[in-house]
Design an enzyme around this catalytic site. Structure first.
Site, PDB file in Angstrom:
ATOM      1  CE1 TYR A  40     -12.079 -64.001  -4.770  1.00 16.62           C
ATOM      2  CE2 TYR A  40     -12.157 -63.806  -2.389  1.00 16.62           C
ATOM      3  CZ  TYR A  40     -12.573 -63.387  -3.636  1.00 16.62           C
ATOM      4  OH  TYR A  40     -13.467 -62.363  -3.748  1.00 16.62           O
ATOM      5  CE  LYS A  84     -23.820 -65.367 -14.925  1.00 17.90           C
ATOM      6  NZ  LYS A  84     -24.969 -64.433 -15.014  1.00 17.90           N
ATOM      7  CG  ASP A 144     -26.999 -62.610 -12.804  1.00 20.61           C
ATOM      8  OD1 ASP A 144     -27.392 -63.660 -12.249  1.00 20.61           O
ATOM      9  OD2 ASP A 144     -27.003 -62.459 -14.044  1.00 20.61           O
ATOM     10  CG  ASP A 184     -14.949 -61.212  -0.751  1.00 20.19           C
ATOM     11  OD1 ASP A 184     -15.177 -60.667   0.346  1.00 20.19           O
ATOM     12  OD2 ASP A 184     -14.003 -60.873  -1.497  1.00 20.19           O
ATOM     13  CG  ASP A 213     -18.159 -56.520   1.649  1.00 17.58           C
ATOM     14  OD1 ASP A 213     -17.909 -57.389   2.513  1.00 17.58           O
ATOM     15  OD2 ASP A 213     -17.343 -55.640   1.319  1.00 17.58           O
TER      16      ASP A 213
HETATM   17  C1  IPM Z   1     -13.245 -60.920   3.588  1.00 21.02           C
HETATM   18  C2  IPM Z   1     -12.151 -60.087   2.981  1.00 21.02           C
HETATM   19  C3  IPM Z   1     -11.039 -61.027   2.518  1.00 21.02           C
HETATM   20  C4  IPM Z   1     -11.656 -62.011   1.554  1.00 21.02           C
HETATM   21  C5  IPM Z   1      -9.837 -60.318   1.890  1.00 21.02           C
HETATM   22  C6  IPM Z   1      -9.229 -59.305   2.826  1.00 21.02           C
HETATM   23  C7  IPM Z   1      -8.797 -61.292   1.409  1.00 21.02           C
HETATM   24  O1  IPM Z   1     -12.655 -59.328   1.946  1.00 21.02           O
HETATM   25  O2  IPM Z   1     -12.991 -61.611   4.575  1.00 21.02           O
HETATM   26  O3  IPM Z   1     -14.365 -60.868   3.077  1.00 21.02           O
HETATM   27  O4  IPM Z   1     -11.802 -61.718   0.388  1.00 21.02           O
HETATM   28  O5  IPM Z   1     -12.019 -63.102   1.986  1.00 21.02           O
HETATM   29 MG    MG Z   2     -14.729 -59.352   1.762  1.00 21.12          MG
END
Ligand code: IPM
Ligand code: MG
Length: 364
Positions: A146, A195, A227, A251, A255
Site C-alpha cells: 500500500y 507468502k 492462503d 487488510d 475483514d
Molecule cells: C482498512 C481499510 C483501509 C485499508 C482502506 C480504506 C484504505 O480497508 O482500514 O482496512 O486498506 O487499510
Molecule cells: Mg480493510
C-alpha cells in the site's frame, strides 16, 4: 485525567458512529471523573468537498497535538461518488493512508472475538462456533504494497500497472515486537502469516520474525502461509491468538475475521506508533448505503474508544467498563440490524443512537 482527543468523524456512517462513541466516553468521564477536551477535524471525502484534498496539514497538526484520535470512517460508493473520479492521490482513502504514515502508526491491532450472544450471527457451523475464538490481528500499517512505488504507464501500446511490496528489516522488527508484546499478555501464541513460498518480502519477514522470537522464549511462534490462514480462519478460528502479518494480508484477513465474528460492525481497531499516541477506528468502512439512516452498528467504534482508554491513557478499569457494558447490552438482547439473527424472540432492535444509549447507561 484530562484527555485531549481529536475526532475525525469522516464520511458515510462515520459521524453517526463517532457520536455514539463520544456519548459513551462522556459517560465514562462523568462516572470516573475525567475531563475530555475534544476537537473535530475533517478527513476523507468531506475534506475533499471542503478543501479539495482528503487530508490537510491542519488535520495532521491537530492530530499531532492530541493524545489520541478517534475516527469514524472515510470514503463513499466507489462506483457512483464523484470522489472516485479524482486521481488516486486525491481520493478519500489517500487521506487515511496519509494520516497513518504522517503519524507513524505502524501497528494496527484488530481484536476479533465471538460474543456468545452473537453466536447466531456467526456464519460458521454450530460445532465450530461452540468452540469460540478470541484473536488479535496485528497488521503492519505503513509499509508493504500500500506504500511502495506504483505506476501506470504505456508500454508497447498497452497500459501496464505496477505496485511494489517493500519491507525493510526495521519495519518488520518493530511490528513483530509489538505482536509478541501483545501475545505475552494473552495466550502466548504468535501466528506469523506470509507468502514465503513465493515472495522475497515474505522470506525476509519470516527471518526477522524468527530473530524477534528469540527474545520471547515464553511465546510460541508459528508460521503460516496466507492462503492457508484464510482457510484456517473459517475451519478452526479458535486456534489463533495473535496473528501477525503485513499490510495487505492483514487488510484482507481482518475483514474475514470480522465476518467470522458476526459482523464488520463489531471489529474495533487501534493504530499505534512507538509512543502512547494512537488512532482508534472501527475496522469497517463508511457503508454509504446505510449512511444517515441511523441504523449503523456503533459497537466497533465504541470498542475502539475502549482501546483508546487502554492504550493511550492507561485507563484499564474504564476500558473494562465499556467492554462490560457492551457485553451486558448484548446479553440484554439489544441489537442493531446487522447482528439481529436467528431466533429473534426476546431481542430488541435498536438504531445507532439506541445502541449508544444502551451501552452508555450500563457504564458504572
Ligand atoms: C482498512 C481499510 C483501509 C485499508 C482502506 C480504506 C484504505 O480497508 O482500514 O482496512 O486498506 O487499510
Ligand atoms: Mg480493510
Amino acid at each position: 485525567m484530562k484527555m485531549k482527543i481529536v475526532c475525525i468523524p469522516g464520511d458515510g456512517i462515520g459521524p453517526e458512529i463517532v457520536a455514539e462513541a463520544n456519548k459513551v466516553l462522556d459517560r465514562v468521564a462523568q462516572v470516573y471523573g475525567h475531563e475530555i477536551e475534544r476537537k473535530s477535524v475533517l478527513m476523507g471525502g468531506c475534506s475533499i468537498d471542503a478543501y479539495g484534498e482528503p487530508l490537510t496539514q491542519e488535520t495532521i497538526d491537530a492530530c499531532k497535538a492530541a493524545d489520541a484520535v478517534l475516527m469514524g470512517s472515510i470514503g463513499g460508493d466507489t462506483t457512483t461518488s464523484p470522489w472516485y473520479k479524482l486521481p488516486p492521490e486525491k481520493r478519500p482513502e489517500a487521506g487515511l493512508l496519509g494520516i497513518r504514515k504522517a503519524l507513524g502508526l505502524f501497528a494496527n491491532l484488530r481484536p476479533a472475538c465471538l460474543y456468545p450472544e452473537l453466536a447466531a450471527a456467526c456464519p460458521l457451523r454450530p460445532d465450530i462456533v461452540a468452540k469460540g475464538f478470541d484473536m488479535v490481528m496485528v497488521r503492519e500499517l505503513t509499509g508493504g504494497l500500500y506504500f511502495g512505488p506504483r505506476s501506470t504507464e504505456e508500454r508497447d501500446g498497452q497500459l501496464v500497472a505496477t505496485d511494489t511490496l517493500v519491507y525493510s528489516e526495521a519495519e518488520i522488527r518493530r511490528v513483530a515486537i509489538r505482536a509478541f508484546d501483545v501475545a505475552r499478555k494473552r495466550r502466548k501464541l504468535v501466528t506469523s502469516v506470509d507468502k514465503a513460498n513465493v515472495l522475497d518480502s515474505s522470506r525476509l519477514w519470516r527471518k526477522v520474525v524468527e530473530e524477534v522470537a528469540k527474545d520471547y522464549s515464553d511465546v510460541t511462534l508459528k508460521h503460516q502461509l496466507v492462503d492457508s490462514c484464510a482457510m484456517e480462519l473459517v475451519r478452526d478460528p479458535g486456534q489463533f491468538d495473535v496473528v501477525l502479518t503485513e499490510n495487505m494480508f492483514g487488510d484482507i484477513l481482518s475483514d474475514e475475521a470480522s465476518m467470522v465474528a458476526g459482523s464488520l460492525g463489531m471489529l474495533s481497531s487501534a493504530s499505534l506508533n512507538e509512543t502512547r499516541f494512537g488512532l482508534y477506528e472501527p475496522s469497517g468502512g463508511s457503508a454509504p448505503d446505510i449512511a444517515g439512516k441511523g441504523i449503523a452498528n456503533p459497537i466497533a467504534t465504541i470498542l475502539s474508544a475502549a482501546m483508546m482508554l487502554r492504550y493511550s491513557f492507561d485507563l484499564d478499569a474504564e476500558a473494562d467498563a465499556i467492554e462490560r457494558a457492551v457485553k451486558e447490552t448484548l446479553a440484554a438482547g439489544i441489537r442493531t440490524g446487522d447482528i439481529m439473527h436467528g431466533d429473534t424472540d426476546g431481542l430488541t432492535r435498536v438504531g445507532t443512537a439506541g445502541m449508544g444509549d444502551a451501552i452508555a447507561e450500563r457504564i458504572r
